[in-house]
Design a protein around this motif. Structure first.
Motif, PDB file in Angstrom:
ATOM      1  N   LYS A  59       0.844  -1.191   0.000  1.00 29.34           N
ATOM      2  CA  LYS A  59       0.000   0.000   0.000  1.00 29.34           C
ATOM      3  C   LYS A  59       0.880   1.242   0.000  1.00 29.34           C
ATOM      4  O   LYS A  59       0.852   2.040   0.922  1.00 29.34           O
ATOM      5  N   GLU A  60       1.691   1.436  -1.035  1.00 26.10           N
ATOM      6  CA  GLU A  60       2.646   2.526  -1.090  1.00 26.10           C
ATOM      7  C   GLU A  60       1.982   3.901  -1.103  1.00 26.10           C
ATOM      8  O   GLU A  60       2.539   4.851  -0.581  1.00 26.10           O
ATOM      9  N   ASP A  61       0.831   3.997  -1.709  1.00 22.49           N
ATOM     10  CA  ASP A  61       0.214   5.299  -1.886  1.00 22.49           C
ATOM     11  C   ASP A  61      -0.684   5.704  -0.725  1.00 22.49           C
ATOM     12  O   ASP A  61      -1.293   6.757  -0.758  1.00 22.49           O
ATOM     13  N   TRP A  62      -0.774   4.896   0.295  1.00 28.15           N
ATOM     14  CA  TRP A  62      -1.632   5.224   1.422  1.00 28.15           C
ATOM     15  C   TRP A  62      -0.868   6.171   2.332  1.00 28.15           C
ATOM     16  O   TRP A  62       0.067   5.777   3.026  1.00 28.15           O
ATOM     17  N   LYS A  63      -1.277   7.419   2.328  1.00 22.69           N
ATOM     18  CA  LYS A  63      -0.532   8.474   2.999  1.00 22.69           C
ATOM     19  C   LYS A  63      -0.359   8.248   4.494  1.00 22.69           C
ATOM     20  O   LYS A  63       0.674   8.590   5.056  1.00 22.69           O
ATOM     21  N   CYS A  64      -1.352   7.674   5.161  1.00 23.70           N
ATOM     22  CA  CYS A  64      -1.252   7.510   6.616  1.00 23.70           C
ATOM     23  C   CYS A  64      -0.212   6.463   7.012  1.00 23.70           C
ATOM     24  O   CYS A  64       0.195   6.411   8.165  1.00 23.70           O
ATOM     25  N   ASP A  65       0.252   5.641   6.089  1.00 28.52           N
ATOM     26  CA  ASP A  65       1.241   4.606   6.381  1.00 28.52           C
ATOM     27  C   ASP A  65       2.652   4.988   5.936  1.00 28.52           C
ATOM     28  O   ASP A  65       3.603   4.284   6.252  1.00 28.52           O
ATOM     29  N   THR A  66       2.801   6.089   5.212  1.00 24.54           N
ATOM     30  CA  THR A  66       4.080   6.428   4.587  1.00 24.54           C
ATOM     31  C   THR A  66       4.892   7.386   5.442  1.00 24.54           C
ATOM     32  O   THR A  66       4.479   8.509   5.720  1.00 24.54           O
ATOM     33  N   ILE A  67       6.077   6.948   5.839  1.00 26.63           N
ATOM     34  CA  ILE A  67       7.027   7.766   6.599  1.00 26.63           C
ATOM     35  C   ILE A  67       8.035   8.292   5.588  1.00 26.63           C
ATOM     36  O   ILE A  67       8.548   7.540   4.759  1.00 26.63           O
ATOM     37  N   ILE A  68       8.318   9.586   5.644  1.00 25.35           N
ATOM     38  CA  ILE A  68       9.255  10.215   4.701  1.00 25.35           C
ATOM     39  C   ILE A  68      10.615  10.362   5.377  1.00 25.35           C
ATOM     40  O   ILE A  68      10.727  10.935   6.463  1.00 25.35           O
ATOM     41  N   LEU A  69      11.648   9.846   4.720  1.00 21.76           N
ATOM     42  CA  LEU A  69      13.024   9.943   5.202  1.00 21.76           C
ATOM     43  C   LEU A  69      13.798  10.864   4.275  1.00 21.76           C
ATOM     44  O   LEU A  69      13.770  10.686   3.057  1.00 21.76           O
ATOM     45  N   THR A  70      14.486  11.854   4.839  1.00 19.80           N
ATOM     46  CA  THR A  70      15.248  12.806   4.044  1.00 19.80           C
ATOM     47  C   THR A  70      16.693  12.802   4.510  1.00 19.80           C
ATOM     48  O   THR A  70      16.960  12.932   5.710  1.00 19.80           O
ATOM     49  N   GLY A  71      17.621  12.653   3.577  1.00 20.16           N
ATOM     50  CA  GLY A  71      19.043  12.628   3.901  1.00 20.16           C
ATOM     51  C   GLY A  71      19.791  11.891   2.813  1.00 20.16           C
ATOM     52  O   GLY A  71      19.263  11.664   1.717  1.00 20.16           O
ATOM     53  N   ARG A  72      21.013  11.480   3.094  1.00 21.77           N
ATOM     54  CA  ARG A  72      21.793  10.725   2.119  1.00 21.77           C
ATOM     55  C   ARG A  72      21.143   9.362   1.913  1.00 21.77           C
ATOM     56  O   ARG A  72      20.615   8.760   2.849  1.00 21.77           O
ATOM     57  N   GLU A  73      21.190   8.881   0.685  1.00 21.92           N
ATOM     58  CA  GLU A  73      20.482   7.647   0.330  1.00 21.92           C
ATOM     59  C   GLU A  73      20.886   6.460   1.195  1.00 21.92           C
ATOM     60  O   GLU A  73      20.031   5.726   1.683  1.00 21.92           O
ATOM     61  N   GLU A  74      22.181   6.263   1.403  1.00 23.27           N
ATOM     62  CA  GLU A  74      22.621   5.109   2.200  1.00 23.27           C
ATOM     63  C   GLU A  74      22.162   5.230   3.655  1.00 23.27           C
ATOM     64  O   GLU A  74      21.798   4.236   4.280  1.00 23.27           O
ATOM     65  N   ASN A  75      22.150   6.458   4.182  1.00 23.63           N
ATOM     66  CA  ASN A  75      21.659   6.664   5.556  1.00 23.63           C
ATOM     67  C   ASN A  75      20.160   6.404   5.638  1.00 23.63           C
ATOM     68  O   ASN A  75      19.683   5.812   6.613  1.00 23.63           O
ATOM     69  N   CYS A  76      19.425   6.849   4.629  1.00 27.57           N
ATOM     70  CA  CYS A  76      17.971   6.629   4.604  1.00 27.57           C
ATOM     71  C   CYS A  76      17.653   5.136   4.546  1.00 27.57           C
ATOM     72  O   CYS A  76      16.741   4.660   5.221  1.00 27.57           O
ATOM     73  N   LYS A  77      18.417   4.393   3.747  1.00 26.77           N
ATOM     74  CA  LYS A  77      18.189   2.948   3.649  1.00 26.77           C
ATOM     75  C   LYS A  77      18.482   2.258   4.978  1.00 26.77           C
ATOM     76  O   LYS A  77      17.780   1.335   5.377  1.00 26.77           O
ATOM     77  N   THR A  78      19.509   2.715   5.672  1.00 20.53           N
ATOM     78  CA  THR A  78      19.849   2.153   6.975  1.00 20.53           C
ATOM     79  C   THR A  78      18.731   2.412   7.977  1.00 20.53           C
ATOM     80  O   THR A  78      18.303   1.498   8.690  1.00 20.53           O
ATOM     81  N   VAL A  79      18.239   3.651   8.011  1.00 26.23           N
ATOM     82  CA  VAL A  79      17.163   4.015   8.933  1.00 26.23           C
ATOM     83  C   VAL A  79      15.887   3.251   8.585  1.00 26.23           C
ATOM     84  O   VAL A  79      15.172   2.780   9.478  1.00 26.23           O
ATOM     85  N   GLU A  80      15.604   3.088   7.293  1.00 28.94           N
ATOM     86  CA  GLU A  80      14.421   2.323   6.871  1.00 28.94           C
ATOM     87  C   GLU A  80      14.499   0.886   7.395  1.00 28.94           C
ATOM     88  O   GLU A  80      13.530   0.347   7.933  1.00 28.94           O
ATOM     89  N   ALA A  81      15.666   0.266   7.260  1.00 28.09           N
ATOM     90  CA  ALA A  81      15.842  -1.107   7.743  1.00 28.09           C
ATOM     91  C   ALA A  81      15.664  -1.183   9.265  1.00 28.09           C
ATOM     92  O   ALA A  81      15.028  -2.102   9.772  1.00 28.09           O
ATOM     93  N   ILE A  82      16.192  -0.204   9.983  1.00 32.38           N
ATOM     94  CA  ILE A  82      16.062  -0.183  11.438  1.00 32.38           C
ATOM     95  C   ILE A  82      14.598  -0.021  11.830  1.00 32.38           C
ATOM     96  O   ILE A  82      14.106  -0.722  12.719  1.00 32.38           O
ATOM     97  N   LEU A  83      13.885   0.902  11.168  1.00 34.72           N
ATOM     98  CA  LEU A  83      12.470   1.119  11.478  1.00 34.72           C
ATOM     99  C   LEU A  83      11.652  -0.143  11.228  1.00 34.72           C
ATOM    100  O   LEU A  83      10.788  -0.505  12.027  1.00 34.72           O
ATOM    101  N   LYS A  84      11.940  -0.839  10.139  1.00 31.66           N
ATOM    102  CA  LYS A  84      11.192  -2.056   9.833  1.00 31.66           C
ATOM    103  C   LYS A  84      11.492  -3.168  10.842  1.00 31.66           C
ATOM    104  O   LYS A  84      10.628  -3.988  11.142  1.00 31.66           O
TER     105      LYS A  84
END
Length: 121
Positions: A59-84
């Protein structure tokens, strides 16, 4: 970068007064923006699947579920993995009734200790 995690877990991801998110943000130099909270009747877990979409698709387009990460791509991917990894999981374990008292302990001491040590409920 978008990170899709069901909204019902956002509070647990944030931690007490946003402490987990602030720590992640500082350590990885990433800005983490959670969406506005959806009304109780429109939470993603209760929403029907929109017409014309594949039920198996995220459900990528569901706004209430989407967290926006801003920063360097590798840092964002790291934070995404940690959040998941921080998304809670429910595991059911069958324990025979006679053993319950040993797990609970005297006045609930064993069960409280496990809850503190392993961050579980």
């Amino acid at each position: 970068m978008k990170c899709v995690i069901p909204q019902r877990y956002h509070r647990q991801l944030m931690g007490l007064r946003g402490s987990r998110v602030q720590l992640l943000s500082r350590e990885h130099a990433v800005e983490i923006k959670f969406p506005d909270r959806a009304s109780s009747g429109s939470a993603s877990a209760e929403l029907p699947i929109p017409e014309g979409t594949d039920p198996g698709k995220e459900k990528e387009d569901w706004k209430c579920d989407t967290i926006i990460l801003t920063g360097r791509e590798e840092n964002c991917k790291t934070v995404e993995a940690i959040l998941k990894k921080l998304v809670p999981v429910t595991v059911e374990v069958d324990v025979p009734y006679p053993i319950h008292r040993f797990i609970i302990g005297q006045r609930g001491s064993n069960i409280r200790k496990m809850m503190e040590d392993y961050n579980v409920r």
